[in-house]
Design a protein around this motif. Structure first.
Motif, PDB file in Angstrom:
ATOM      1  N   CYS A  24       2.194  12.546 -15.082  1.00  0.00           N
ATOM      2  CA  CYS A  24       0.825  12.100 -15.823  1.00  0.00           C
ATOM      3  C   CYS A  24      -0.694  12.053 -16.084  1.00  0.00           C
ATOM      4  CB  CYS A  24       1.491  10.852 -16.754  1.00  0.00           C
ATOM      5  SG  CYS A  24       1.217  10.202 -18.409  1.00  0.00           S
ATOM      6  N   SER A  25      -0.991  13.421 -16.241  1.00  0.00           N
ATOM      7  CA  SER A  25      -2.459  13.544 -16.148  1.00  0.00           C
ATOM      8  C   SER A  25      -3.621  12.842 -16.150  1.00  0.00           C
ATOM      9  CB  SER A  25      -2.551  15.448 -15.914  1.00  0.00           C
ATOM     10  OG  SER A  25      -2.892  15.666 -17.175  1.00  0.00           O
ATOM     11  N   LEU A  26      -2.879  11.725 -17.659  1.00  0.00           N
ATOM     12  CA  LEU A  26      -4.174  11.268 -17.962  1.00  0.00           C
ATOM     13  C   LEU A  26      -4.902   9.932 -17.341  1.00  0.00           C
ATOM     14  CD1 LEU A  26      -3.551   8.608 -19.955  1.00  0.00           C
ATOM     15  CD2 LEU A  26      -1.836   9.905 -20.716  1.00  0.00           C
ATOM     16  N   PHE A  27      -3.934   9.714 -16.309  1.00  0.00           N
ATOM     17  CA  PHE A  27      -4.103   8.634 -15.325  1.00  0.00           C
ATOM     18  C   PHE A  27      -5.128   8.761 -14.489  1.00  0.00           C
ATOM     19  CE2 PHE A  27      -0.249   6.616 -16.708  1.00  0.00           C
ATOM     20  CZ  PHE A  27      -0.811   5.464 -17.686  1.00  0.00           C
ATOM     21  N   SER A  28      -5.989   8.365 -13.905  1.00  0.00           N
ATOM     22  CA  SER A  28      -6.710   8.692 -13.332  1.00  0.00           C
ATOM     23  C   SER A  28      -7.035   7.501 -12.450  1.00  0.00           C
ATOM     24  CB  SER A  28      -8.363   9.169 -12.802  1.00  0.00           C
ATOM     25  OG  SER A  28      -8.879   8.998 -11.979  1.00  0.00           O
ATOM     26  N   LEU A  48       3.646   5.757  -5.463  1.00  0.00           N
ATOM     27  CA  LEU A  48       3.857   5.945  -7.301  1.00  0.00           C
ATOM     28  C   LEU A  48       3.355   6.303  -7.605  1.00  0.00           C
ATOM     29  CD1 LEU A  48       5.615   4.716  -9.611  1.00  0.00           C
ATOM     30  CD2 LEU A  48       4.847   2.398  -8.954  1.00  0.00           C
ATOM     31  N   ILE A  49       1.851   6.013  -7.483  1.00  0.00           N
ATOM     32  CA  ILE A  49       0.631   6.334  -8.089  1.00  0.00           C
ATOM     33  C   ILE A  49       0.780   7.210  -7.699  1.00  0.00           C
ATOM     34  CG2 ILE A  49      -0.557   4.286  -8.498  1.00  0.00           C
ATOM     35  CD1 ILE A  49      -2.758   4.837  -6.013  1.00  0.00           C
ATOM     36  N   GLY A  50       1.216   8.611  -7.298  1.00  0.00           N
ATOM     37  CA  GLY A  50       1.095   9.860  -6.848  1.00  0.00           C
ATOM     38  C   GLY A  50       2.007  10.953  -7.461  1.00  0.00           C
ATOM     39  N   GLU A  52       0.757  -1.487   0.270  1.00  0.00           N
ATOM     40  CA  GLU A  52      -0.069  -0.102   0.158  1.00  0.00           C
ATOM     41  C   GLU A  52       0.723   1.555   0.046  1.00  0.00           C
ATOM     42  OE1 GLU A  52      -3.691   1.878   2.147  1.00  0.00           O
ATOM     43  OE2 GLU A  52      -2.916   0.540   3.349  1.00  0.00           O
ATOM     44  N   ALA A  53       1.650   1.285   0.958  1.00  0.00           N
ATOM     45  CA  ALA A  53       2.068   2.976   0.933  1.00  0.00           C
ATOM     46  C   ALA A  53       3.142   2.880  -0.526  1.00  0.00           C
ATOM     47  CB  ALA A  53       3.299   2.170   1.823  1.00  0.00           C
ATOM     48  N   THR A  54       3.775   1.450  -0.575  1.00  0.00           N
ATOM     49  CA  THR A  54       4.946   1.950  -2.203  1.00  0.00           C
ATOM     50  C   THR A  54       3.846   1.814  -3.366  1.00  0.00           C
ATOM     51  OG1 THR A  54       6.036   0.718  -1.246  1.00  0.00           O
ATOM     52  CG2 THR A  54       6.182   0.813  -3.901  1.00  0.00           C
ATOM     53  N   THR A  55       3.227   1.860  -3.254  1.00  0.00           N
ATOM     54  CA  THR A  55       1.562   2.279  -4.061  1.00  0.00           C
ATOM     55  C   THR A  55       1.181   3.238  -4.393  1.00  0.00           C
ATOM     56  OG1 THR A  55       1.068  -0.341  -4.503  1.00  0.00           O
ATOM     57  CG2 THR A  55      -0.430   0.910  -5.177  1.00  0.00           C
TER      58      THR A  55
END
Length: 109
Positions: free
Chosen positions: A68-72, A60-62, A54-57
């Motif tokens: 890369c603003s196309l990702f939500s 990374l996604i943050g 969880e912390a790594t994820t």
């Protein structure tokens, strides 16, 4: 799998020299924590990850969302797993396709 980055959209603001490092971070996450992947629609992908990641994820996604603003990305706990929903606009389905292929190639057994 090739490390060809032609699928990375021009709208990505991560400097080119840092892109291989970011891809390596995603590769490591997929190899060590990805338990399952499902395509929910052409523009939406679901990853189920080991909850210990969880912390790594989140980190990374943050960071990926900021360049890369196309990702939500939406992250939630889901019955003993960590659920990550990844969405892109319809014009970037090819980017999601490439990311899904990359994840599948590195997924834990």
């Amino acid at each position: 799998m090739s490390d060809d980055q032609t699928w990375v959209p021009e709208s990505c603001t991560l400097p080119g020299g840092q892109r291989p490092l970011r891809l390596a971070e995603f590769d490591n996450l997929f190899a060590t924590a990805l338990l399952a992947q499902r395509r929910l629609s052409p523009t939406e992908l679901l990853w189920l990850l080991h909850p210990a990641a969880e912390a790594t994820t989140r980190d990374l996604i943050g960071r990926e969302s900021s360049c890369c603003s196309l990702f939500s990305f939406t992250l939630a706990a889901d019955t003993g797993t960590l659920r990550v929903d990844v969405q892109v606009p319809a014009e970037h389905v090819d980017v999601l396709d490439a990311l899904a292929l990359r994840a599948a190639a590195r997924m834990t057994a």
